[in-house]
Every structure is written in C-alpha cells, then in structure tokens.
Design a protein around this motif. Structure first.
Motif, short mmCIF file in Angstrom:
data_model
loop_
_atom_site.label_atom_id
_atom_site.label_comp_id
_atom_site.label_asym_id
_atom_site.label_seq_id
_atom_site.Cartn_x
_atom_site.Cartn_y
_atom_site.Cartn_z
N MET A 1 0.73 -1.09 -0.25
CA MET A 1 0.23 -0.02 -0.11
C MET A 1 1.02 1.19 -0.31
O MET A 1 0.34 2.49 -0.46
CB MET A 1 -1.06 -0.09 1.21
CG MET A 1 -1.63 -0.93 1.19
SD MET A 1 -2.91 -0.72 -0.01
CE MET A 1 -3.61 1.00 0.52
N VAL A 2 1.93 1.25 0.47
CA VAL A 2 2.68 2.66 0.82
C VAL A 2 3.43 2.59 -0.81
O VAL A 2 3.38 3.34 -0.86
CB VAL A 2 3.98 2.13 1.93
CG1 VAL A 2 4.93 3.39 1.81
CG2 VAL A 2 3.43 2.03 2.98
N ASN A 4 1.86 2.16 -3.76
CA ASN A 4 0.60 2.96 -3.83
C ASN A 4 0.40 4.28 -3.97
O ASN A 4 0.40 5.05 -4.73
CB ASN A 4 -0.40 2.18 -4.08
CG ASN A 4 -1.79 2.47 -4.05
OD1 ASN A 4 -2.31 2.65 -5.56
ND2 ASN A 4 -2.78 3.32 -3.34
N TYR A 5 0.25 4.54 -2.27
CA TYR A 5 0.75 6.67 -2.04
C TYR A 5 1.53 7.05 -2.88
O TYR A 5 1.56 7.89 -3.06
CB TYR A 5 0.58 6.11 -0.66
CG TYR A 5 -0.50 5.32 0.34
CD1 TYR A 5 -2.43 5.93 -0.90
CD2 TYR A 5 -0.83 4.68 1.14
CE1 TYR A 5 -3.69 4.73 -0.58
CE2 TYR A 5 -1.20 4.41 1.95
CZ TYR A 5 -3.07 4.26 1.36
OH TYR A 5 -3.75 3.72 1.53
N ILE A 6 2.75 6.14 -2.58
CA ILE A 6 3.88 7.24 -2.87
C ILE A 6 3.98 6.91 -5.01
O ILE A 6 4.26 8.29 -5.41
CB ILE A 6 5.33 6.33 -3.25
CG1 ILE A 6 5.66 6.60 -1.09
CG2 ILE A 6 6.30 6.71 -3.28
CD1 ILE A 6 6.89 5.14 -1.15
N ILE A 8 1.32 7.15 -6.14
CA ILE A 8 -0.06 8.94 -6.59
C ILE A 8 0.69 9.79 -5.86
O ILE A 8 0.42 10.80 -7.18
CB ILE A 8 -0.95 8.39 -6.32
CG1 ILE A 8 -1.65 6.39 -6.32
CG2 ILE A 8 -2.12 8.87 -6.00
CD1 ILE A 8 -3.15 6.36 -5.17
N GLY A 9 1.90 10.18 -5.08
CA GLY A 9 2.14 10.76 -4.89
C GLY A 9 2.72 11.61 -6.31
O GLY A 9 3.10 13.10 -5.79
N SER A 304 7.46 7.60 -11.99
CA SER A 304 6.76 8.12 -12.35
C SER A 304 7.82 9.23 -11.05
O SER A 304 7.72 10.28 -10.94
CB SER A 304 5.95 7.84 -10.52
OG SER A 304 6.63 6.69 -9.95
N ARG A 397 2.25 -5.48 -0.76
CA ARG A 397 1.65 -4.60 0.13
C ARG A 397 3.58 -5.08 0.96
O ARG A 397 4.22 -5.78 1.28
CB ARG A 397 1.26 -5.87 0.78
CG ARG A 397 -0.27 -5.47 0.72
CD ARG A 397 -1.71 -6.37 1.50
NE ARG A 397 -1.98 -5.56 2.46
CZ ARG A 397 -1.13 -5.96 3.52
NH1 ARG A 397 -0.75 -6.84 3.89
NH2 ARG A 397 -0.79 -5.10 4.82
N THR A 403 9.41 3.21 4.74
CA THR A 403 9.14 4.30 6.52
C THR A 403 10.79 3.77 6.44
O THR A 403 11.54 4.98 6.96
CB THR A 403 8.50 3.68 7.06
OG1 THR A 403 6.39 3.68 6.10
CG2 THR A 403 8.35 4.31 8.64
#
Length: 424
Positions: A1-2, A4-6, A8-9, A304, A397, A403
């Motif tokens: 999930m991390v 995924n957010y990175i 998109i970010g 990206s 995942r 992090t």
C-alpha cells in the motif's frame, strides 16, 4: 500500500506544482512584485513532464537490459557456488547471527548464503554484483513467506539493511571525483564509511524495534561489536596511508576479491566433479526470466520519479529547505549539495548527475562538491531497490519497508552533513 501512495503522490504533486508554475507564468508581472519569479521554463513544464515519460521509458528498458545481462552471469556463478558447496558452508558459518536477525527463516536455509553475498558485494561497492545476489535472496526468502503478496519480516529486514548501503569501498564516487579534477578524490572515503555505518545501524535498530528482535543477546553484540571494531581499524589504518593509497586499495581489493570468488566457485565445483558450464547455464536462465518479470515495476516507479523531477518539485523542496535553514540563522553551505541527497533514494543515475552538476557549479574541491560525494556514497536508491526486489517476487504489500528505508536514508544524510563538517 505504501508504494501505491508514493506512486500516486509523485504524479499528483508533480501535477499541482506544474499547474502552479504554468499559471504563475501568465501572472509573472504581478507576482514579481512580491518576489516570485517565473520564466519561460515554467510555461513549458507540462511538455517537459510528458517528454520525461518517454525518455525514462527508454532509460528503464536500457537499465533492464543491462540488469538482465548482469543477472544472467551472476546467477549462473551463484548456481556454480551452490553446487560447489560454498553457499551451504557460508550459510552454516553465519547462521548463529542470521537466525537471530531473521528468526522466521529456518536453520540451514539457502537464503543465508545469498544474503551474505549481497551484503559483501554492497560493502565492496560492487552494485552490479549485489543486485543479482539480492534478488536471489528475496526469491529464497519468499519460499519461507506464508503470505506471498505481503512482505515478510525477514524480507523487510534484508531490504532495509540493503538500502542503508554500508560501504567499505566507494569506488564509483572516488572515480567521479577524480574525473571532475578533485585534488584528493579519496577524501570522501572515511566520511562515506562512517555515514553508511551509521545509516545501517539506524535501519537495523528501527526494524528490530518493529519486529521485537533482541539486539542485546551475546551473538548480536559480538557480531555488531566486531563489525564496529573492524570499521574503526580500517579507518585508523587507511588514515595512516598516503593520500592516494585508499583509492588504489579500493579499486584493487574490491575487484580482486570479487574475481577470486568467481574463480574459487569454479575450482571448488571442478573439484567436486560438477559440470561447471551446464550448471552455470542452468542458473543463468533464471536471470533472464527475473529481468523480464521486473520490467513493469521498474518502468512504473522510474517514470513516476522522472515526472516528479521534471515538474520542478525537487527545486522547490531544496529552495524551501534553504529558506528555513537561513531563517533559523544556520549555515546554508550544505544546501548546495542537497539535490544529490534528495535524488539518491529516487534515482541512482539522477543522483550521479546532481553530484557532477554540484562539482561543476561549486568546484570539485569545494565543500559542496565534497559533501555531494559523501551523499552519493552514503545513501541508497531506496525506491529503485524496493521496486526491483519486490517486483521480482510479485510482492505488492510492502508494509513499512519504504518508511524504514527512508528513515535510514534520512539519518544517513544527517550523519553525512555532520561528518562532512568535521572532516572538512
């Protein structure tokens, strides 16, 4: 999930920054009155971002093709080492430490040998050899992973230690400094060694706390204490040598050790009457298959990052840091080298370009040029490594890997700045 957010970010932040730059260009006269300057480059930022997707797509495939060749060779050599019994012997020797560092991995597991080979190649500054060993280790760790789509504790620990990048011999950084005319290319040797050691210990502690691993048992203390003594002894010895000795020592020792590994594997396999060439071919076939498998992961992440960089967001980040540091009244000399530090977790080639650009702008013998070299050697391409290693085993995942990796990178950057000021 991390991830995924990175992912998109990167795109969303790039879009917002580019939109602000474009609108700012059309109101540049009014905004200039309050100190905000926009120029022709702001008008064409979306063009640059779109072009970066095509350029990075080509670059990604070029990287994969190179990686396939490297992996084909080294996975073949690794298979020869396995048949020769070297990997099993190495695993047995390091097992007392690894069963505490990776408690969920069974005794006598093949992953131990591949992990050790990866760590050794990284410490010697041999990135091309480290990647195949790392991917092989991740595949073997995946065998013991009960949830194939989710990163296991062992995989997280391994990848974070990998991205913290403990480097004994920073060959590539010293070579770049020599190419840029630095009077003492090896002056970054000790700062990089100390900064990467600090980053590695930080990453180890961070993950150990999350996984409730006891670092105070006898075996862990002996190994970590021994490593610390070795690093200090190496630092002490090299500081007593002539200025150009460290560079020669680095180039000769790293490549000599690696070639000894190749020849040693072959001769030991020959002694065991192994069909060395066929064994090499069997292992080499894996390299091609893995290389093809990671293409989507690598292309997606690198594009990206390219869009994020082309949007000018990196320049805004560096400008914001410089403003804050100046506002608090601190010395801002280190800010000129920060583009290398910020870019390194995102892109190795981008960080090299930033390092060369810093040395060109400030001088290879300037503090900024010196610090850029330390940054280049003391941080790792975290997102690239995560994309490649997890992509090779189809793990989606990644939990807290990014992090922990970025935290180790950050602490490595802080340590690099402090150490650079001490050595300068």
């Amino acid at each position: 999930m991390v991830l995924n957010y990175i992912f998109i970010g990167f795109f969303v932040i790039a879009f917002v920054v580019a939109l602000v730059r474009t609108i700012g260009y059309f109101f540049r006269d009014q905004l200039e009155a309050i100190g905000l300057v926009f120029d022709e480059s702001d008008l064409y930022v979306f063009r640059d971002m779109v072009q970066s997707t095509f350029d990075m797509a080509d670059t990604s495939i070029a990287i994969v093709l190179t990686l396939i060749g490297v992996m084909t060779f080294w996975l073949g050599i690794l298979r020869v080492g396995e048949k020769a019994g070297v990997i099993a012997w190495l695993s047995k020797k390091i097992e007392p430490f690894f069963i505490r560092l990776f408690p969920e991995i069974p005794r006598n597991h093949n992953a131990h040998g591949a992990i050790m080979m990866n760590f050794a190649a990284n410490m010697l500054g041999l990135d091309n050899a480290a990647t195949p060993f790392g991917i092989k280790a991740m595949e073997q760790l995946q065998d013991a992973n009960t949830n194939k789509k989710t990163a296991s504790n062992a995989q997280i620990m391994f990848l974070v230690l990998n991205t913290s990048g403990l480097t004994l011999i920073p060959v590539s950084v010293m070579a770049l400094r020599a190419a840029e005319g630095a009077s003492t290319p090896t002056d970054v040797f000790l700062p990089i060694l100390l900064a990467t050691y600090f980053a590695t210990i930080t990453g180890l502690i961070f993950v150990s706390i999350r996984q409730r691993i006891n670092l105070f048992n006898k075996t862990m203390l002996l190994v970590l204490g021994g490593l610390t003594i070795f690093v200090l002894a190496l630092v002490t010895w090299l500081t007593q040598m002539p200025d150009n000795f460290a560079e020669k020592f680095s180039v000769v020792s790293g490549n000599l050790i690696l070639f000894c590994v190749i020849v040693g594997f072959i001769l030991l396999a020959l002694k065991r009457k192994v069909d060395v060439y066929q064994t090499f071919i069997d292992g080499a076939k894996e390299g091609f298959n893995v290389g093809v498998k990671i293409i989507p992961y690598l292309v997606g992440m690198l594009i990206s990052i390219a869009v994020f960089r082309a949007s000018g967001t990196l320049d805004w980040i560096i400008g914001g840091i410089e403003f804050l540091v100046s506002w608090f009244g601190f010395n801002t000399d280190f800010v000129g080298a920060l583009p290398t530090a910020v870019m390194k977790p995102l892109s190795g080639s981008g960080a090299r370009a930033m390092m060369v650009e810093t040395m060109s702008n400030y001088g290879s013998d300037s503090f900024q040029g010196f610090l850029a070299g330390v940054f280049q050697g003391s941080t790792e391409t975290t997102f690239y490594t995560i994309a490649v290693y997890y992509g090779a085993i189809n793990v989606t995942r990644t939990r807290y890997t990014a992090t922990a990796g970025l935290f180790a990178d950050f602490m490595g950057i802080v340590a690099a700045i402090i150490i650079a000021y001490i050595f300068w």
